[in-house]
Write a protein that holds these residues in place. Structure first.
Motif, mmCIF file in Angstrom:
data_model
loop_
_atom_site.group_PDB
_atom_site.id
_atom_site.type_symbol
_atom_site.label_atom_id
_atom_site.label_comp_id
_atom_site.label_asym_id
_atom_site.label_seq_id
_atom_site.Cartn_x
_atom_site.Cartn_y
_atom_site.Cartn_z
ATOM 1 N N SER A 284 1.988 9.429 5.686
ATOM 2 C CA SER A 284 2.094 8.439 4.688
ATOM 3 C C SER A 284 0.811 8.067 4.197
ATOM 4 O O SER A 284 -0.076 7.780 4.796
ATOM 5 C CB SER A 284 3.069 7.216 4.978
ATOM 6 N N ARG A 313 0.284 11.273 -9.275
ATOM 7 C CA ARG A 313 0.804 9.996 -8.684
ATOM 8 C C ARG A 313 0.750 9.638 -7.461
ATOM 9 O O ARG A 313 0.439 8.852 -6.801
ATOM 10 C CB ARG A 313 2.316 10.065 -9.346
ATOM 11 N N PRO A 314 0.943 10.772 -6.399
ATOM 12 C CA PRO A 314 0.926 10.614 -4.836
ATOM 13 C C PRO A 314 -0.668 10.360 -4.500
ATOM 14 O O PRO A 314 -0.879 9.370 -3.640
ATOM 15 C CB PRO A 314 1.392 11.666 -4.176
ATOM 16 N N GLU A 317 -1.395 6.861 -5.731
ATOM 17 C CA GLU A 317 -0.428 5.806 -4.540
ATOM 18 C C GLU A 317 -1.250 5.645 -3.447
ATOM 19 O O GLU A 317 -1.711 4.698 -2.669
ATOM 20 C CB GLU A 317 0.710 6.137 -4.435
ATOM 21 N N ALA A 320 -4.514 3.607 -3.989
ATOM 22 C CA ALA A 320 -4.000 2.156 -4.032
ATOM 23 C C ALA A 320 -3.830 1.616 -2.668
ATOM 24 O O ALA A 320 -4.173 0.378 -2.340
ATOM 25 C CB ALA A 320 -2.655 1.930 -4.865
ATOM 26 N N ALA A 321 -3.267 2.376 -1.630
ATOM 27 C CA ALA A 321 -2.781 2.050 -0.489
ATOM 28 C C ALA A 321 -4.113 1.779 0.714
ATOM 29 O O ALA A 321 -4.187 1.090 1.406
ATOM 30 C CB ALA A 321 -1.865 2.816 0.163
#
Length: 723
Positions: A284, A313-314, A317, A320-321
């Protein structure tokens, strides 16, 4: 660039870069290796700028080579700005390092150096053995201006001042190694850079230095979360990205990894693959963020295009993480996510491309050298690195001249070796990889745009190909279409010739070409009329040649097609460009109009009259009044028969001028008088002024200067009045 040293040693130890002949100049037995690398090269580039940085590099290379040669050092190889040197003695290596560091001390470049002594094997590929690997690891720990020495080299340097730095772990070596510093200067603790795990290409990187500096500047100035290297297939995006992250390795204390995505077809697998390469405990974004922590980490994602738009998109994300993560992506289109910067990788410039071709070709055929044929071949291959590499692979059978003769079959002629990536086996498969990712509308427009031989405006693409903005933008994003600004400041769209050849095949298979060519002809005729190219003497208007000039390659394409498929339509286009032929291309105008007229004897009389006039004008201006005369005369007859008074007056004026040029002055003056009467009756002062100016020649030739001046002044007064 410790990453360069590391990958370079892998290459040498594994025999990746083979030399054609055994090197007999390399020291044997006990040998001391010296590795060098520039510290802070990316920051230095930022400070100096590409031009000054290139000058500093040249000085650095010269000074170090002088120091190496003076102590008997042999240059084993270079990669980027790093040197690999072998010395027969440790003392010579240490002396060379000292001299080199002193020479560089006053300049902008700081260099780290490492010395290690061992007994490597000399093979056809150069040095083979773990000692090469160990020497590079030692150099990678140093700071700029510092020389680090392994224990084996230190044992042979009893007379040198050495500072014991204690044991340190070298990457990929289990046991700690005791290291020393040459000299007693103070430096910070030894550096421990992140691991760099990149593919090791079988050939070294050539050219692209300017683009490398530009991409590094984008990285340093903007600090993008994602830098996407975009370009069409075959531009060398993968190879360029590897070299770029090597260059930027110092910025990545958390390491650099490479993730190949060409075999992947599901976007959901991208983040887990990144996690696996980084050694995260889960797949993840959170697991990746935990794994890298605050250490800046670089990831290369190669061949993203087939996973778009789903992968966008992934990845957004993930970024951003994990704030410390930076991605360099290669794709034929950008991801269009926040924090992304694009770097459009162009084809190679001619000089670099020629150097690449010659080096690759000489590995197979040593007699290949610089020649006109090589330069022309490079131009015809669009400067695409893949095309150049594939062409070089063919020189065993076909020399540059023979390759140039067969270049029309480039999509299938140029094939890779057995180890070539399936996507790069031929130019055809490279372009097909992109084409197959297009939807139906994109594929249709891609094929239709092949009707434009050179480039086109947005207006032309819409009128001829029924293009819409979104579809054209998608082809632009995918690097199948490119954009430039012409001398008029207008944006124009074009394809690399190699890509256009592929598009032409699909256009031919579509059955649409004839219909598109007719639309293209109509659009070009309308453009010619807007530019006032129907060159009627005496009629107000301006010939805007610059409006037509950018379309000349498309005009030629249409006329080539029309000569075979629709000669009358071709004649209409050629006649509509009369002003262009007269001002710019009289010879081409003649060569286009003459055969078209011969093939269209039954064309509509007014069209033939205009075409005959255009041909007569082209011949007249190119110095062939005798050849022009019958065409002018025939045009005049057709215009008289049509009852078009303006065109008739125009032709009388031209025929009279042709007669004067041929010495038939007596017959010319009545035609001019008649032309003058018509222009006056129709209220066309421009024509009146032109004819009066010409009529002044008659009294001037007869010695009646007063009358000549009178007519000239009358002409000038009318011209002044109408502006």
């Amino acid at each position: 660039m410790s990453a360069v040293l590391i990958d370079w040693v892998r290459l040498i130890v594994l025999g990746g870069r083979a030399h054609a002949l055994m090197r007999h100049d390399l020291p044997r037995g006990t040998v001391t290796f010296l590795f060098t690398d520039i510290e802070g090269s990316t920051r230095l580039l930022r400070q100096l700028g590409p031009a000054r940085y290139a000058e500093a590099l040249a000085d650095y290379r010269r000074m170090l080579r002088d120091a190496f040669v003076a102590e008997g050092g042999v240059e084993v190889d270079t990669q980027g700005d790093a040197f690999f040197i072998a010395f027969p003695t440790a003392a010579g290596a240490a002396a060379s390092a000292r001299v080199g560091q002193r020479a560089l001390a006053s300049g902008p470049i700081a260099v780290r150096m490492g010395l290690h002594t061992g007994t490597p094997t000399v093979a056809a590929d150069g040095y083979v053995g773990i000692d090469v690997h160990r020497a590079s690891r030692v150099a990678a720990l140093a700071h700029g201006g510092q020389v680090i020495v392994s224990a084996s080299a230190a044992a042979l340097l009893e007379d040198e001042p050495l500072r014991d730095l204690g044991p340190h772990r070298l990457k990929d070596f289990d046991a700690p190694a005791r290291l020393f510093q040459l000299g007693v200067a103070d430096f910070p603790p030894l550096r421990t850079p992140g691991a760099v795990e990149l593919p090791t290409p079988a050939t070294h990187f050539l050219g692209r230095e300017r683009e490398l500096f530009e991409a590094a500047s984008v990285w340093l100035d903007r600090d993008p979360r994602l830098l996407t290297i975009v370009g069409p297939g075959g531009t060398g995006k993968t190879r360029f990205s590897i070299e770029l992250v090597r260059f930027l390795a110092e910025e990545a204390d958390g390491g650099t990894v490479f993730v190949p995505l060409a075999p992947v077809r599901e976007a959901r697998l991208v983040v887990p693959l990144i996690a696996e390469r980084l050694g995260a405990s889960g797949d993840s974004p959170a697991a990746i963020a935990t794994r890298i922590g605050e250490k800046r980490t670089h990831v290369v994602l190669d061949n993203l295009e087939q996973l778009l738009p789903d992968a966008a998109r992934p990845l957004a994300e993930l970024l951003a993480a994990a704030p410390a993560l930076r991605i360099v992506g290669t794709s034929r289109e950008p991801l269009r996510i926040a924090g992304e910067s694009e770097f459009d990788l162009p084809p190679m410039d001619e000089s670099d491309a020629v150097t690449l071709f010659i080096e690759r070709a000489q590995a197979i055929r040593p007699d290949v050298g610089d020649s006109h044929a090589v330069h022309e071949l490079i131009r015809r291959l669009d400067g695409l690195p893949l095309a150049i590499e594939l062409a070089a692979a063919r020189v065993k059978l076909l020399g540059p001249e023979q390759l140039l003769e067969r270049i029309a079959q480039r999509l299938d002629l140029l094939k890779g070796g057995r180890d070539a990536d399936a996507r790069h086996a031929t130019l055809r498969t490279t372009i097909a990889w992109s084409y197959d990712l297009l939807d139906d509308d994109q594929q249709q427009l891609f094929a239709r745009l092949a009707v434009f031989r050179g480039d086109c405006t947005l207006e032309a693409a819409e009128a001829v190909c029924d293009s819409n903005l979104d579809t054209l933008a998608s082809l632009l994003d995918k690097s199948l279409v490119r954009r430039r600004t012409d001398a008029n400041g207008d944006e124009r769209f074009w394809m690399l010739e190699t890509i256009r050849e592929f598009a032409r095949e699909h256009l031919a298979a579509s059955g649409e070409e004839d219909a598109l060519r007719r639309l293209q002809t109509d659009w070009l005729i309308e453009l010619a009329d807007r530019a006032g190219m129907r060159a009627t003497v005496g009629v107000p208007g301006k010939w805007d040649v610059d409006l037509v000039a950018p379309e000349i390659d498309n005009v030629r394409a249409v006329l080539d097609w029309a000569a075979e498929h629709d000669p009358e339509r071709g004649l209409a286009l050629a006649a509509s460009l009369e002003g262009f032929w007269l001002v710019r291309e009289q010879t081409e105008g003649t060569s286009r109009l003459e055969p078209l007229l011969a093939r269209t004897p039954d064309a509509e009389p007014q069209l033939r009259a205009h075409a005959l006039r255009a041909l007569g004008g082209a011949l007249q201006l190119s110095g062939e009044p005798e050849r022009a005369a019958p065409y002018y005369q025939h045009s005049l007859e057709l215009f008289i028969a049509s009852g078009e008074e303006v065109q008739t007056a125009n032709l009388r004026y031209r025929v009279a001028g042709n007669m004067v040029d041929r010495g038939e002055t007596a017959a010319a003056w009545p035609l001019l008088e008649e032309s003058l009467r018509t222009f006056r009756q129709l209220g066309l002062p421009r024509g009146e002024a032109q004819v009066l100016g010409y009529l002044a020649e008659k009294p001037h030739g007869e010695g009646d200067l007063a009358r000549a001046i009178e007519l000239t002044l009358e002409s000038a007064a009318i011209a002044h009045e109408i502006g």
